[in-house]
Design an enzyme around this catalytic site. Structure first.
Site, PDB file in Angstrom:
ATOM      1  N   CYS A 111       2.765  -4.436  -2.870  1.00  0.00           N
ATOM      2  CA  CYS A 111       2.078  -5.643  -2.414  1.00  0.00           C
ATOM      3  C   CYS A 111       1.007  -6.078  -3.418  1.00  0.00           C
ATOM      4  O   CYS A 111       1.350  -6.562  -4.493  1.00  0.00           O
ATOM      5  CB  CYS A 111       1.522  -5.439  -1.012  1.00  0.00           C
ATOM      6  SG  CYS A 111       1.133  -7.015  -0.185  1.00  0.00           S
ATOM      7  N   HIS A 211       5.533  -3.615   2.389  1.00  0.00           N
ATOM      8  CA  HIS A 211       4.775  -2.378   2.570  1.00  0.00           C
ATOM      9  C   HIS A 211       5.689  -1.262   3.082  1.00  0.00           C
ATOM     10  O   HIS A 211       5.714  -0.968   4.281  1.00  0.00           O
ATOM     11  CB  HIS A 211       3.609  -2.590   3.548  1.00  0.00           C
ATOM     12  CG  HIS A 211       2.426  -3.250   2.942  1.00  0.00           C
ATOM     13  ND1 HIS A 211       1.372  -2.542   2.403  1.00  0.00           N
ATOM     14  CD2 HIS A 211       2.134  -4.547   2.771  1.00  0.00           C
ATOM     15  CE1 HIS A 211       0.470  -3.385   1.937  1.00  0.00           C
ATOM     16  NE2 HIS A 211       0.907  -4.618   2.147  1.00  0.00           N
ATOM     17  N   GLU A 213       5.339   1.873   2.943  1.00  0.00           N
ATOM     18  CA  GLU A 213       4.601   2.998   3.519  1.00  0.00           C
ATOM     19  C   GLU A 213       4.350   2.823   5.013  1.00  0.00           C
ATOM     20  O   GLU A 213       4.047   3.801   5.719  1.00  0.00           O
ATOM     21  CB  GLU A 213       3.270   3.199   2.779  1.00  0.00           C
ATOM     22  CG  GLU A 213       2.130   2.291   3.185  1.00  0.00           C
ATOM     23  CD  GLU A 213       2.242   0.868   2.670  1.00  0.00           C
ATOM     24  OE1 GLU A 213       1.365   0.041   3.000  1.00  0.00           O
ATOM     25  OE2 GLU A 213       3.203   0.573   1.915  1.00  0.00           O
TER      26      GLU A 213
END
Length: 233
Positions: A111, A211, A213
Site C-alpha cells: 500500500c 493489504h 497482511e
C-alpha cells in the site's frame, strides 16, 4: 519492517501524563503475524535513520502501509485530501529503498510502501481516488479484510507466480501509482485500470496496493515469496 515515529501526544488516552511527549514507534501487529505465518522472523525497525543500520542485519524488508507520501517528493502541490504527511518517515523509507536495492535485500512493499517505492525511484502518485469510485478502492465502509474487487496479473510476473492469474483483494487506499519510477513495472491491474501490483525486475522487489497482511487466510502468497527470497539471498 518499516514503521512510523509518532509524537506521544497522539496517544494521551490511557498513558501517564508524564509520557505525553515521548515519541512512539508504531507498527501494526498484523505484518509481524503475516511474516511469522510464512516462516520468517519479524524484526521491527525504528522510525528513524537508525533503520538503515538495521537493514544490514536482516534478509528482507517489508515497507508497510500508512499515511500519504508528501507530494513535494514528486514535485506536485498537495490535493486537499492528502493526509498524515510525515516528512521524517518519507525520508527514512526512501533511504531504505535506496539501500535495499543497493545491497540486494528483497522488498515486499504494501500500500503506502508501494507508493514509497515508486516515489523513491522517481515516479509519481495519483493523489486521490474517491471512495467507492471505480473498483471501490477506498473501501473504508467495510471490514478491513473484505475482498472487494479483483486484480489480474501479468503472465510471468512475480505476482502471478505468487497468486496465479488473478485474485480478489481488500482495498484501503485512496492513492495509487501514477508515472512509474525507474525500473518499476506494473504487473497487476484492477478492472478500472488502477495499478495494483508492480515489481522491479532487476531486483527482488514485489509491491502490492492492497493489504495482504489483513486477509485472514495466512500464509499469504506475497509474504511466502518474501521469506523464500530472503532465504535464497
Amino acid at each position: 519492517m518499516s514503521g512510523r515515529r509518532w509524537d506521544g501526544s497522539a496517544f494521551r488516552t490511557g498513558i501517564p501524563e508524564n509520557f505525553k511527549d515521548v515519541p512512539f514507534d508504531i507498527h501494526c501487529g498484523s505484518y509481524a503475524d503475516a511474516v511469522a505465518a510464512a516462516g520468517g522472523t519479524p524484526v521491527f525497525m525504528p522510525g528513524t535513520v537508525a533503520a538503515l543500520d538495521v537493514l544490514d542485519y536482516v534478509d528482507g524488508l517489508v515497507l508497510t502501509g500508512g499515511a500519504d507520501v508528501s507530494p513535494a517528493r514528486y514535485g506536485e502541490a498537495a490535493h486537499p485530501t492528502v493526509y498524515g504527511v510525515d516528512d521524517s518517515r518519507d525520508e527514512v523509507e526512501i533511504a531504505l529503498v535506496a539501500k535495499a536495492l543497493g545491497i540486494g535485500v528483497p522488498i515486499l512493499a504494501i500500500c503506502r510502501g508501494m507508493q514509497v517505492l515508486n516515489v523513491a525511484t522517481g515516479g509519481s502518485l495519483v493523489q486521490h481516488i474517491e471512495p467507492g469510485v471505480g473498483d471501490h478502492h477506498a473501501a473504508w465502509d467495510v471490514a478491513p479484510d473484505s475482498l472487494v474487487h479483483e486484480v489480474a496479473f501479468t503472465d510471468g510476473s512475480l505476482a502471478s507466480r505468487a497468486y496465479g492469474s488473478h485474485c480478489r483483494v481488500n482495498s484501503l487506499h485512496h492513492q495509487a501509482l501514477g508515472r512509474l519510477g525507474d525500473g518499476v513495472v506494473a504487473t497487476g491491474f484492477a478492472t478500472d485500470g488502477t495499478i495494483e501490483a508492480a515489481e522491479i525486475r532487476e531486483h527482488q522487489v514485489l509491491a502490492v496496493q492492497w493489504h495482504p497482511e489483513l486477509v485472514v487466510s495466512h500464509p499469504d502468497p506475497s509474504f511466502v515469496w518474501l521469506v523464500e527470497a530472503a532465504l535464497n539471498r
